[in-house]
Write a protein that holds these residues in place. Structure first.
Motif, mmCIF file in Angstrom:
data_model
loop_
_atom_site.group_PDB
_atom_site.id
_atom_site.type_symbol
_atom_site.label_atom_id
_atom_site.label_comp_id
_atom_site.label_asym_id
_atom_site.label_seq_id
_atom_site.Cartn_x
_atom_site.Cartn_y
_atom_site.Cartn_z
ATOM 1 N N PHE A 1 4.625 5.235 12.334
ATOM 2 C CA PHE A 1 5.569 5.834 11.389
ATOM 3 C C PHE A 1 5.956 4.853 10.285
ATOM 4 C CE2 PHE A 1 9.998 6.464 10.078
ATOM 5 C CZ PHE A 1 9.910 7.740 9.533
ATOM 6 N N CYS A 2 6.280 3.609 10.659
ATOM 7 C CA CYS A 2 6.746 2.623 9.672
ATOM 8 C C CYS A 2 5.635 2.246 8.698
ATOM 9 C CB CYS A 2 7.264 1.376 10.394
ATOM 10 S SG CYS A 2 8.769 1.640 11.343
ATOM 11 N N VAL A 3 4.424 2.013 9.220
ATOM 12 C CA VAL A 3 3.313 1.663 8.338
ATOM 13 C C VAL A 3 3.002 2.823 7.389
ATOM 14 C CG1 VAL A 3 0.863 1.066 8.240
ATOM 15 C CG2 VAL A 3 2.325 0.009 9.955
ATOM 16 N N SER A 4 2.991 4.038 7.927
ATOM 17 C CA SER A 4 2.705 5.209 7.091
ATOM 18 C C SER A 4 3.790 5.422 6.047
ATOM 19 C CB SER A 4 2.564 6.456 7.965
ATOM 20 O OG SER A 4 1.536 6.298 8.911
ATOM 21 N N LEU A 5 5.056 5.230 6.447
ATOM 22 C CA LEU A 5 6.167 5.405 5.506
ATOM 23 C C LEU A 5 6.058 4.423 4.348
ATOM 24 C CD1 LEU A 5 8.867 6.752 4.795
ATOM 25 C CD2 LEU A 5 10.008 4.998 6.170
ATOM 26 N N CYS A 6 5.803 3.159 4.654
ATOM 27 C CA CYS A 6 5.657 2.151 3.590
ATOM 28 C C CYS A 6 4.455 2.463 2.710
ATOM 29 C CB CYS A 6 5.532 0.760 4.200
ATOM 30 S SG CYS A 6 7.016 0.155 5.010
ATOM 31 N N PHE A 7 3.352 2.869 3.341
ATOM 32 C CA PHE A 7 2.125 3.156 2.585
ATOM 33 C C PHE A 7 2.347 4.306 1.605
ATOM 34 C CE2 PHE A 7 -1.865 5.443 1.992
ATOM 35 C CZ PHE A 7 -2.727 4.426 1.608
ATOM 36 N N PHE A 8 2.890 5.412 2.094
ATOM 37 C CA PHE A 8 3.060 6.580 1.229
ATOM 38 C C PHE A 8 4.171 6.364 0.204
ATOM 39 C CE2 PHE A 8 0.877 8.820 4.773
ATOM 40 C CZ PHE A 8 -0.178 9.308 4.030
ATOM 41 N N SER A 9 5.182 5.564 0.541
ATOM 42 C CA SER A 9 6.216 5.231 -0.451
ATOM 43 C C SER A 9 5.602 4.462 -1.611
ATOM 44 C CB SER A 9 7.331 4.420 0.196
ATOM 45 O OG SER A 9 7.982 5.150 1.203
ATOM 46 N N GLY A 10 4.770 3.466 -1.285
ATOM 47 C CA GLY A 10 4.092 2.710 -2.336
ATOM 48 C C GLY A 10 3.104 3.558 -3.113
ATOM 49 N N LEU A 11 2.406 4.458 -2.404
ATOM 50 C CA LEU A 11 1.442 5.335 -3.065
ATOM 51 C C LEU A 11 2.140 6.246 -4.074
ATOM 52 C CD1 LEU A 11 -1.639 6.020 -2.894
ATOM 53 C CD2 LEU A 11 -0.992 7.904 -1.393
ATOM 54 N N LEU A 12 3.273 6.821 -3.678
ATOM 55 C CA LEU A 12 4.016 7.690 -4.587
ATOM 56 C C LEU A 12 4.602 6.904 -5.754
ATOM 57 C CD1 LEU A 12 5.848 9.990 -2.014
ATOM 58 C CD2 LEU A 12 3.893 10.573 -3.459
ATOM 59 N N PHE A 13 5.065 5.673 -5.482
ATOM 60 C CA PHE A 13 5.586 4.837 -6.562
ATOM 61 C C PHE A 13 4.486 4.536 -7.575
ATOM 62 C CE2 PHE A 13 6.321 0.621 -8.400
ATOM 63 C CZ PHE A 13 7.575 0.800 -8.974
ATOM 64 N N GLY A 14 3.300 4.189 -7.073
ATOM 65 C CA GLY A 14 2.191 3.900 -7.973
ATOM 66 C C GLY A 14 1.763 5.126 -8.765
ATOM 67 N N TYR A 15 1.748 6.291 -8.098
ATOM 68 C CA TYR A 15 1.271 7.514 -8.755
ATOM 69 C C TYR A 15 2.283 8.052 -9.762
ATOM 70 C CZ TYR A 15 -0.197 12.385 -9.281
ATOM 71 O OH TYR A 15 -0.572 13.601 -9.792
#
Length: 294
Positions: free
Chosen positions: A155-169
């Motif tokens: 959960f934590c790795v996925s949350l950080c990953f998708f948060s960064g992905l959305l920030f970048g996008y």
């Protein structure tokens, strides 16, 4: 009588590879299935998602248009009071999609675009499941206390990953496209961007932010292994800021606004990493204390 499976510590290298194989197969199958679905959702994936950051209706671009209008009012007021000549053009921050066109210069360019976007979509969306399969593989080698401490790993790795992905996008990709579309070395030059360059910009910027947002978790695990400490992170805070500044400068367009917009959350993640490291050290010290004799 059923033969008992060997303990993880007793398994040979090839037995570990054999045990890892089904997890890898299921992870690759998940990527393939999601990528196949994305392949048939071509209109949504390419027209809506991929080309979203260059559209004036994109949320970030609407915000930039509003910022441009507010800046025009402020600049006019400053020019009227101080007699200066600040640029008061409200089009300064507007996405310049009418000033460039996206073209294809390769025979297989559009097919490659379709395949790459499907593959990247499959990898990104299947990542939580792939991480869960990885956790299932390493779980037999963990102690009960370590298993309890890694329940939130996926959960934590996925949350950080998708948060960064959305920030970048939603933040970095539109800013990058806007900067390069608006930049003109000469008015005689017409911007015509190749589709592969546009695709690389959106994907690379988004994925770079996604991986950078994993910094707190990386520091957490390094602290758990005893490789770094909160004291070490505080001591080299200035050095880390310079490194983060260089990384932010690499993945952002060469303007101060974008650089500041990226370095602030990155440095915030570094400070969060220090707090996580301190908390991890306190928990480890409590765990290492001997239990009182009964």
């Amino acid at each position: 009588m059923k033969k008992k499976d060997p303990e993880p510590s007793e398994m040979t290298f090839f037995e570990h590879i054999d045990a890892l194989r089904p997890h890898l197969v299921r992870g690759v199958m998940a990527i393939g299935v999601i990528g196949l679905v994305a392949f048939f959702c071509k209109s949504f994936i390419i027209d809506t998602v991929l080309f979203g950051p260059q559209s004036p209706d994109f949320p970030t671009n609407r915000m930039l248009t509003w910022v441009g209008a507010q800046w025009a009012h402020i600049a006019e007021w400053i020019n009227g009071v101080l007699g200066t000549s600040f640029d008061s053009n409200p089009e300064t921050f507007r996405i310049a999609n009418d000033r460039f066109s996206i073209i294809n210069t390769s025979l297989s360019g559009q097919f490659n675009l379709h395949m790459k976007t499907s593959l990247v979509t499959g990898i990104a969306l299947a990542m939580p499941y792939a991480l869960w399969e990885f956790w299932r593989f390493v779980r037999p080698a963990l102690t009960p206390k370590e298993i309890d401490g890694t329940h939130w790993f996926v959960f934590c790795v996925s949350l950080c990953f998708f948060s960064g992905l959305l920030f970048g996008y939603y933040v970095m990709a539109p800013l990058s496209i806007n900067f390069f579309a608006n930049y003109q070395a000469s008015a005689a030059i017409t911007n015509m961007f190749d589709i592969s360059d546009y695709l690389s910009t959106v994907i690379v910027v988004s994925l770079a932010c996604a991986f950078m947002f994993e910094l707190p978790l990386l520091i957490y695990f390094l602290t758990r292994m005893g490789l770094v400490s909160a004291t070490f992170l505080r001591k080299y805070r200035r050095h880390a800021f310079v490194v983060l500044l260089v990384v932010a400068a690499i993945i952002t367009p060469p303007d101060i606004f974008s650089l500041v917009l990226v370095i602030l959350p990155l440095y915030g993640l570094y400070e969060l990493s220090i707090k996580l490291a301190s908390r991890t050290e306190r928990n480890r010290s409590h765990e290492d204390q001997p239990e009182p004799a009964e």
